[in-house]
Design a protein around this motif. Sequence first.
Motif, mmCIF file in Angstrom:
data_model
loop_
_atom_site.group_PDB
_atom_site.id
_atom_site.type_symbol
_atom_site.label_atom_id
_atom_site.label_comp_id
_atom_site.label_asym_id
_atom_site.label_seq_id
_atom_site.Cartn_x
_atom_site.Cartn_y
_atom_site.Cartn_z
ATOM 1 N N GLY A 73 0.551 -2.193 -2.022
ATOM 2 C CA GLY A 73 1.191 -1.641 -0.844
ATOM 3 C C GLY A 73 0.439 -1.871 0.446
ATOM 4 N N SER A 74 -0.713 -1.239 0.570
ATOM 5 C CA SER A 74 -1.438 -1.235 1.849
ATOM 6 C C SER A 74 -2.383 -2.429 1.947
ATOM 7 C CB SER A 74 -2.208 0.077 1.992
ATOM 8 O OG SER A 74 -1.331 1.174 1.914
ATOM 9 N N LEU A 75 -1.804 -3.606 1.983
ATOM 10 C CA LEU A 75 -2.608 -4.829 2.022
ATOM 11 C C LEU A 75 -2.972 -5.244 3.442
ATOM 12 C CD1 LEU A 75 -0.637 -6.978 -0.596
ATOM 13 C CD2 LEU A 75 -2.671 -5.570 -0.985
ATOM 14 N N PHE A 76 -2.326 -4.632 4.441
ATOM 15 C CA PHE A 76 -2.519 -5.076 5.826
ATOM 16 C C PHE A 76 -2.885 -3.908 6.749
ATOM 17 C CE2 PHE A 76 0.211 -8.196 3.821
ATOM 18 C CZ PHE A 76 -0.333 -9.397 4.236
ATOM 19 N N CYS A 110 4.347 -5.134 -0.421
ATOM 20 C CA CYS A 110 3.473 -4.562 0.605
ATOM 21 C C CYS A 110 4.249 -3.893 1.727
ATOM 22 C CB CYS A 110 2.564 -5.644 1.178
ATOM 23 S SG CYS A 110 3.430 -6.872 2.184
ATOM 24 N N ASN A 111 3.502 -3.147 2.542
ATOM 25 C CA ASN A 111 3.996 -2.719 3.855
ATOM 26 C C ASN A 111 2.982 -3.208 4.886
ATOM 27 O OD1 ASN A 111 2.637 -0.125 2.439
ATOM 28 N ND2 ASN A 111 2.072 -0.141 4.608
ATOM 29 N N TYR A 289 -0.086 10.852 5.743
ATOM 30 C CA TYR A 289 -1.384 10.384 6.244
ATOM 31 C C TYR A 289 -1.344 8.930 6.685
ATOM 32 C CZ TYR A 289 -2.470 7.809 1.917
ATOM 33 O OH TYR A 289 -2.447 6.917 0.868
ATOM 34 N N SER A 290 -0.197 8.259 6.473
ATOM 35 C CA SER A 290 -0.093 6.845 6.817
ATOM 36 C C SER A 290 1.359 6.517 7.152
ATOM 37 C CB SER A 290 -0.566 5.980 5.643
ATOM 38 O OG SER A 290 -0.262 4.617 5.849
ATOM 39 N N ASN A 291 1.560 5.406 7.863
ATOM 40 C CA ASN A 291 2.921 5.002 8.226
ATOM 41 C C ASN A 291 3.774 4.677 7.007
ATOM 42 O OD1 ASN A 291 1.587 2.540 7.590
ATOM 43 N ND2 ASN A 291 2.949 1.385 8.935
ATOM 44 N N LYS A 292 3.146 4.391 5.866
ATOM 45 C CA LYS A 292 3.956 4.016 4.698
ATOM 46 C C LYS A 292 4.824 5.181 4.215
ATOM 47 C CE LYS A 292 -0.111 4.626 1.689
ATOM 48 N NZ LYS A 292 -1.038 3.919 0.783
#
Length: 356
Positions: A73-76, A110-111, A289-292
């Motif tokens: 998911g949080s690769l970027f 990913c996002n 806690y995150s944009n995802k």
Amino acid sequence: MNILVSAYLDNNIGDDLMIILLSKKFPEHNFYLTSSNSTVKRTFESFDNIIFHELDLSDKYLKKFSVFLSIGGSLFNDMNGILGGIRRIRRIRVLRLMKKKNIKIATIGCNLGPYKNSIGPLLTKIELKQNSLTTVRDKESFHLIQKFKKVKNYHLAPDIVYNLSNLYELPYGNQQNILGISAYRSTTNHEYNYSNYIFLASVSDKFIEQTGGIVRLFAFDTENENDLSSAYHIKENSLYPDKIQIIPYIGNYIDFIQLMSECSRFISIRFHSAILCEMLKIPFLPIVYSNKMDNYLDDLHFSGIRISINNIPKSSREIEEITACLIENQQIFNDFSNDHQLEFEKHFNELGKLLK
């Protein structure tokens, strides 16, 4: 076919499930992961086509690989600082090297972001231009990719973990008066951790007092991010520690999900706790806690309560109101009518085309 895999390996159930689902979907291929962590390796011991190795960029070693696959998911999300930018530039150089050696590059599940400046989107665009395939899991990421020139073959699909429903029959054993919480310890915004623990302990106490039930604290990550620390802080600050159970993920995803499925309500901080709650039909209160998490909720048109991790409620009145919403199933996520079946398989279906 031998496939190099880049993934987040931290005894994290969400990321581990993506790798497990990949392995089971493509049993005819071998997936090479890089990690020296013996605890991480243990999770995948029973999978014959998951192989741990030490990455070697020599021509002789790379010749046996056809694809370099990044999954997760949080690769970027690590390009907002100088060190993160430098690491990304080095990674792009490696991808270009592999591409020159006719190794196909793919990124799935990913996002994008969050970004704090223009450097992140620029480096993301440069990296994705190397790809033969990109799949993202939220509309905001998809719309950003649409703005990138020369990025081809990109797709939008719900999170990869939804494919779990194709792997085995999900349990639906919701019991009365069990509140589940995905414990969470931030490794970047430490100043918010303790207020988060106090809030969750307070809500736990109110839930126990008003329902006579119990609370289960689920540690979705038990290595470097260490959700267990959060769980023990919450239990320590509760008035009823004997009514609180701590459930760690230590590679036992079936048992972990079974215990989750028994919860009647949930407080979801970890992204995949929300995904699993939706799959298990457990009404949940999201803490962001995150944009995802925001992007996921927006894509599902959720208009109820969502709490920001950096603005945790502190007053007794707020805690009473939130506990009431949980118990009464009001203003929390409780719409399980979304059918992702025709969409979530796209990640693997598109990858399958690349692997032919």
